[in-house]
Design a protein around this motif. Sequence first.
Motif, PDB file in Angstrom:
ATOM      1  N   LYS A  11     -38.098 -22.638 -46.911  1.00  0.00           N
ATOM      2  CA  LYS A  11     -38.893 -21.489 -46.433  1.00  0.00           C
ATOM      3  C   LYS A  11     -38.166 -20.183 -46.677  1.00  0.00           C
ATOM      4  N   LYS A  35     -37.821 -16.356 -55.878  1.00  0.00           N
ATOM      5  CA  LYS A  35     -38.850 -15.646 -55.105  1.00  0.00           C
ATOM      6  C   LYS A  35     -38.463 -14.181 -55.071  1.00  0.00           C
ATOM      7  N   LYS A  57     -45.057 -22.836 -61.530  1.00  0.00           N
ATOM      8  CA  LYS A  57     -45.811 -22.016 -60.569  1.00  0.00           C
ATOM      9  C   LYS A  57     -45.204 -20.621 -60.564  1.00  0.00           C
ATOM     10  N   GLY A  58     -46.028 -19.631 -60.246  1.00  0.00           N
ATOM     11  CA  GLY A  58     -45.521 -18.272 -60.164  1.00  0.00           C
ATOM     12  C   GLY A  58     -45.492 -17.586 -61.514  1.00  0.00           C
ATOM     13  N   GLU A  74     -47.902 -19.237 -65.361  1.00  0.00           N
ATOM     14  CA  GLU A  74     -47.950 -20.677 -65.078  1.00  0.00           C
ATOM     15  C   GLU A  74     -48.248 -21.483 -66.340  1.00  0.00           C
ATOM     16  N   LYS A  92     -41.992 -13.110 -59.431  1.00  0.00           N
ATOM     17  CA  LYS A  92     -43.029 -12.705 -58.481  1.00  0.00           C
ATOM     18  C   LYS A  92     -42.445 -12.627 -57.068  1.00  0.00           C
ATOM     19  N   ASN A  94     -43.894 -12.380 -53.929  1.00  0.00           N
ATOM     20  CA  ASN A  94     -44.552 -12.901 -52.726  1.00  0.00           C
ATOM     21  C   ASN A  94     -44.711 -14.418 -52.706  1.00  0.00           C
ATOM     22  N   ILE A  95     -44.583 -15.060 -53.859  1.00  0.00           N
ATOM     23  CA  ILE A  95     -44.671 -16.530 -53.871  1.00  0.00           C
ATOM     24  C   ILE A  95     -43.501 -17.091 -54.678  1.00  0.00           C
ATOM     25  N   GLU A  96     -43.258 -18.377 -54.483  1.00  0.00           N
ATOM     26  CA  GLU A  96     -42.171 -19.025 -55.207  1.00  0.00           C
ATOM     27  C   GLU A  96     -42.539 -19.203 -56.686  1.00  0.00           C
ATOM     28  N   THR A  97     -41.605 -18.909 -57.537  1.00  0.00           N
ATOM     29  CA  THR A  97     -41.738 -19.282 -58.945  1.00  0.00           C
ATOM     30  C   THR A  97     -40.916 -20.547 -59.150  1.00  0.00           C
TER      31      THR A  97
END
Lengths: 104, 104
Positions: A11, A35, A57-58, A74, A92, A94-97
């Motif tokens: 987290k 992140k 992802k990301g 992605e 990025k 705000n979200i995990e890459t």
Amino acid sequence: MTKNIFSDIPKLLSEEQFDTLLRSKSIKIERIISKGHASPKIGWYKQQQNEWVVVLKGSAIITIKDAEQITLEEGDYYHLPAYIEHKVSWTKPNIETIWLAVHY
Amino acid sequence: MTKNIFSDIPKLLSEEQFDTLLRSKSIKIERIISKGHASPKIGWYKQQQNEWVVVLKGSAIITIKDAEQITLEEGDYYHLPAYIEHKVSWTKPNIETIWLAVHY
């Protein structure tokens, strides 16, 4: 037992996280979670091995020293030859890459 | 130029499709697209190289000869040591299953 590349995402990510998924004599397969991190903090990566990366992802930007910037969304993959000076200049915020990297 | 692992998915897949993304002296990185296919059609795979696989989309079942069945969902990864006899006994019929395989 199978493991999942999208599981066990911490987290809190004060630093980029590197998890070795497989290591053999010839290769290392690694998951990298960013992140908003850029890396290295100072200077450039210059690795003895070739590296093939895919963003799962990301999104991220890789900068090649004295050359181009590569935006990875992605599914985008890219090859970094050994000794090329490069850095991850943006991910990025705000979200995990989530990256998969194969060093060989 | 970057390429995308989720792009250029053929609409018709009468056979499983294998795309080599990277080949070097020591490794091969491959994208495999299955859609309801099981493979090989007859017998078992028995490869000289180790293989690390991850399912990026879809789902699949790998059967190890005289041993277990492994269900792989999105993000699950698994290691197949060289010479182990195995097959892909099932893949999701209605959507493409996209695998990334690293042979080394």
